[in-house]
Scaffold this motif. Structure first.
Motif, PDB file in Angstrom:
ATOM      1  N   LEU A   1       0.810  -0.966  -0.108  1.00 42.44           N
ATOM      2  CA  LEU A   1      -0.115  -0.509  -0.181  1.00 42.44           C
ATOM      3  C   LEU A   1       0.724   1.611   0.208  1.00 42.44           C
ATOM      4  O   LEU A   1       1.658   1.364   0.800  1.00 42.44           O
ATOM      5  CB  LEU A   1      -0.855  -0.276   1.070  1.00 42.44           C
ATOM      6  CG  LEU A   1      -1.843   1.964   1.200  1.00 42.44           C
ATOM      7  CD1 LEU A   1      -2.999   0.133   1.760  1.00 42.44           C
ATOM      8  CD2 LEU A   1      -1.615   2.371   2.249  1.00 42.44           C
TER       9      LEU A   1
ATOM     10  N   GLU B   1       1.233   4.973   0.403  1.00 41.46           N
ATOM     11  CA  GLU B   1      -0.025   6.184   1.119  1.00 41.46           C
ATOM     12  C   GLU B   1       0.924   7.549   1.113  1.00 41.46           C
ATOM     13  O   GLU B   1       1.894   7.460   0.887  1.00 41.46           O
ATOM     14  CB  GLU B   1       0.078   5.818   2.552  1.00 41.46           C
ATOM     15  CG  GLU B   1      -0.868   6.803   2.841  1.00 41.46           C
ATOM     16  CD  GLU B   1      -1.247   6.957   4.896  1.00 41.46           C
ATOM     17  OE1 GLU B   1      -2.163   6.900   5.683  1.00 41.46           O
ATOM     18  OE2 GLU B   1      -0.249   5.261   5.337  1.00 41.46           O
TER      19      GLU B   1
ATOM     20  N   TRP C   1      -3.194   4.749  -5.211  1.00 43.51           N
ATOM     21  CA  TRP C   1      -2.388   5.535  -3.715  1.00 43.51           C
ATOM     22  C   TRP C   1      -3.563   5.325  -2.492  1.00 43.51           C
ATOM     23  O   TRP C   1      -4.841   5.577  -2.826  1.00 43.51           O
ATOM     24  CB  TRP C   1      -2.160   6.706  -3.701  1.00 43.51           C
ATOM     25  CG  TRP C   1      -1.352   7.782  -4.839  1.00 43.51           C
ATOM     26  CD1 TRP C   1      -0.387   6.328  -5.663  1.00 43.51           C
ATOM     27  CD2 TRP C   1      -1.041   9.161  -5.630  1.00 43.51           C
ATOM     28  NE1 TRP C   1       0.334   7.025  -6.031  1.00 43.51           N
ATOM     29  CE2 TRP C   1       0.297   8.765  -6.289  1.00 43.51           C
ATOM     30  CE3 TRP C   1      -1.488  10.129  -4.787  1.00 43.51           C
ATOM     31  CZ2 TRP C   1       0.546  10.395  -6.553  1.00 43.51           C
ATOM     32  CZ3 TRP C   1      -0.941  10.968  -5.464  1.00 43.51           C
ATOM     33  CH2 TRP C   1      -0.088  10.887  -6.469  1.00 43.51           C
ATOM     34  N   GLY C   2      -2.803   4.901  -1.565  1.00 41.85           N
ATOM     35  CA  GLY C   2      -3.949   4.167  -0.597  1.00 41.85           C
ATOM     36  C   GLY C   2      -4.385   2.750  -0.760  1.00 41.85           C
ATOM     37  O   GLY C   2      -5.564   2.454  -0.376  1.00 41.85           O
TER      38      GLY C   2
ATOM     39  N   PRO D   1      -3.937  -1.539  -1.240  1.00 36.39           N
ATOM     40  CA  PRO D   1      -3.466  -2.143  -1.494  1.00 36.39           C
ATOM     41  C   PRO D   1      -3.149  -3.619  -2.220  1.00 36.39           C
ATOM     42  O   PRO D   1      -4.507  -4.181  -2.682  1.00 36.39           O
ATOM     43  CB  PRO D   1      -3.958  -2.985  -0.709  1.00 36.39           C
ATOM     44  CG  PRO D   1      -4.966  -2.495   0.357  1.00 36.39           C
ATOM     45  CD  PRO D   1      -5.801  -1.458  -0.655  1.00 36.39           C
TER      46      PRO D   1
ATOM     47  N   THR E   1      -0.237  -6.640   4.684  1.00 40.83           N
ATOM     48  CA  THR E   1      -0.087  -5.728   4.392  1.00 40.83           C
ATOM     49  C   THR E   1       0.822  -4.756   4.778  1.00 40.83           C
ATOM     50  O   THR E   1       1.024  -4.425   5.102  1.00 40.83           O
ATOM     51  CB  THR E   1      -1.102  -4.465   3.839  1.00 40.83           C
ATOM     52  OG1 THR E   1      -2.053  -5.770   3.292  1.00 40.83           O
ATOM     53  CG2 THR E   1      -1.278  -3.767   3.158  1.00 40.83           C
TER      54      THR E   1
ATOM     55  N   THR F   1       2.924  -1.170   4.084  1.00 38.14           N
ATOM     56  CA  THR F   1       2.447   0.484   3.860  1.00 38.14           C
ATOM     57  C   THR F   1       3.977   0.710   3.715  1.00 38.14           C
ATOM     58  O   THR F   1       4.573   0.867   4.498  1.00 38.14           O
ATOM     59  CB  THR F   1       1.753   1.015   5.184  1.00 38.14           C
ATOM     60  OG1 THR F   1       0.465   0.367   4.999  1.00 38.14           O
ATOM     61  CG2 THR F   1       0.771   2.383   4.853  1.00 38.14           C
TER      62      THR F   1
ATOM     63  N   THR G   1       4.982   4.944   3.334  1.00 40.30           N
ATOM     64  CA  THR G   1       4.440   6.503   2.943  1.00 40.30           C
ATOM     65  C   THR G   1       5.663   7.358   2.303  1.00 40.30           C
ATOM     66  O   THR G   1       6.495   7.373   2.873  1.00 40.30           O
ATOM     67  CB  THR G   1       3.871   7.094   4.819  1.00 40.30           C
ATOM     68  OG1 THR G   1       2.711   5.873   5.522  1.00 40.30           O
ATOM     69  CG2 THR G   1       3.236   7.901   5.101  1.00 40.30           C
TER      70      THR G   1
END
Length: 354
Positions: free
Chosen positions: A128, A130, A154-155, A157, A189, A191, A193
């Motif tokens: 993901l 972000e 974007w954002g 998964p 998942t 993430t 950023t």
């Protein structure tokens, strides 16, 4: 021969027989170098998979599918990806095989592919990306291993194969950012950023860039550019500083005077032409009313020309006074030139000491 290969060959043979019966000559039209190459690549891939060389088998299956698409090839390719640990690629290929089997009316293969999809989906790894609102600079571009990540993802998964991924972000007027994230094969998942990008500093000026250039030149054992510049030229004489203001005024006044004298000459020509025009209405000094009018006009023009000439001559004389009395910055008072201007009934005179 494995049962998968036997099933594939049997299905191909049955389909070929049906096509030959229904539409004569169709199989010959489809047979060609691409189909033969696809079959060769498929056979090579099967042998490599038996030997456990999945990294060599998968590209051959993918090329075989590109040249001659088939549900069986898709199933083998998905299984090859799964053996390599590329769960996302295997999951996507099984889904493609299930859809192709449904379109071709092969329910057994469709069911097998969908069972594989369900088994893989439970242990898929996802990434993901972000992008917070503070990081969404105008023109922001995000890339994953060099490939653009669309803003619509974007954002979200996204299923990915386990491994290491390099994320990069850039935007106009901002410093680029990059980071590395690792996705485990155990699923789940991860993430990543994207932080706010710092504003790029202004471009360095020439003055600040000079020391860096000199340092690079010294490091390369090359004399800096400043050492190779020839010596500066000697300063210009004081006269180059500019003409005194009084002399500049003198030039303007002289120009006006010269123009006035030129205009007076033109008026003289006009007066003479009008005088000649009156000859048609005069006999010597005796003229009819029309001739008198023309001669009076000629006299008026001649008088105007005289006035303009005197004014122009006076302007030229005044310009001379301004020019020669301005002197030079280093001239003494006694060495300055003098100018005498005289104006009489016969013209004007100009004299002086220089």
């Amino acid at each position: 021969m494995s049962w998968r290969l036997a099933v594939r060959r049997g299905a191909v043979a049955l389909a070929g027989a049906a096509l030959l019966t229904a539409v004569p000559g169709l199989s010959r039209a489809q047979a060609g170098p691409d189909a033969a190459t696809a079959e060769l690549l498929f056979q090579q891939a099967i042998e490599l998979m038996k030997q456990g060389k999945y990294d060599e088998a998968c590209p051959r299956l993918a090329e075989s599918q590109r040249l001659d698409a088939g549900v069986g090839t898709l199933l083998y390719l998905a299984a090859c990806y799964e053996k390599l640990g590329q769960s996302a690629s295997a999951w996507a290929t099984y889904r493609e095989a299930a859809d192709a089997a449904r379109r071709n009316g092969q329910p057994d293969r469709e069911q097998k592919a969908r069972e594989a999809v369900a088994a893989l989906e439970a242990r898929l790894s996802r990434l993901l990306v972000e992008v917070p609102a503070a990081s969404a600079a105008p023109g922001l571009s995000v890339r994953r291993n060099g490939q653009e990540v669309s803003p619509v993802l974007w954002g979200t998964p996204v299923p990915v194969n386990p491994g290491t991924y390099t994320l990069e972000a850039s935007a106009p007027g901002r410093l680029p950012w990059s980071g590395v994230v690792t996705v485990d094969p155990s699923g789940g998942t991860v993430t990543a950023t994207v932080p706010p990008l710092s504003e790029a500093p202004p471009a360095p000026s020439a003055a600040r860039a000079a020391p860096a250039s000199a340092a690079r030149a010294a490091a390369a054992n090359v004399a800096p550019a400043a050492a190779r510049v020839p010596p500066a030229a000697p300063p210009a004489p004081p006269a180059a500083a500019g003409m005194p203001a009084q002399r500049r005024v003198a030039l303007v006044v002289a120009s006006v005077g010269v123009v006035g004298m030129g205009v007076s000459a033109g008026l003289g020509f006009v007066a003479r032409a009008r005088q000649q025009d009156s000859g048609a209405y005069c006999d010597g000094d005796l003229c009819d009313p029309e001739g008198l009018t023309i001669r009076n006009q000629a006299l008026d023009v001649a008088r105007a020309g005289t006035v303009v000439f005197i004014a122009g001559a006076a302007a030229v004389a005044a310009a001379g006074v301004l020019w020669f009395t301005s002197g030079s910055p280093d001239a003494s008072a006694g060495a300055r030139p003098t100018l005498h201007v005289g104006l009489g009934p016969t013209g004007f005179s100009l004299g002086g000491r220089f």
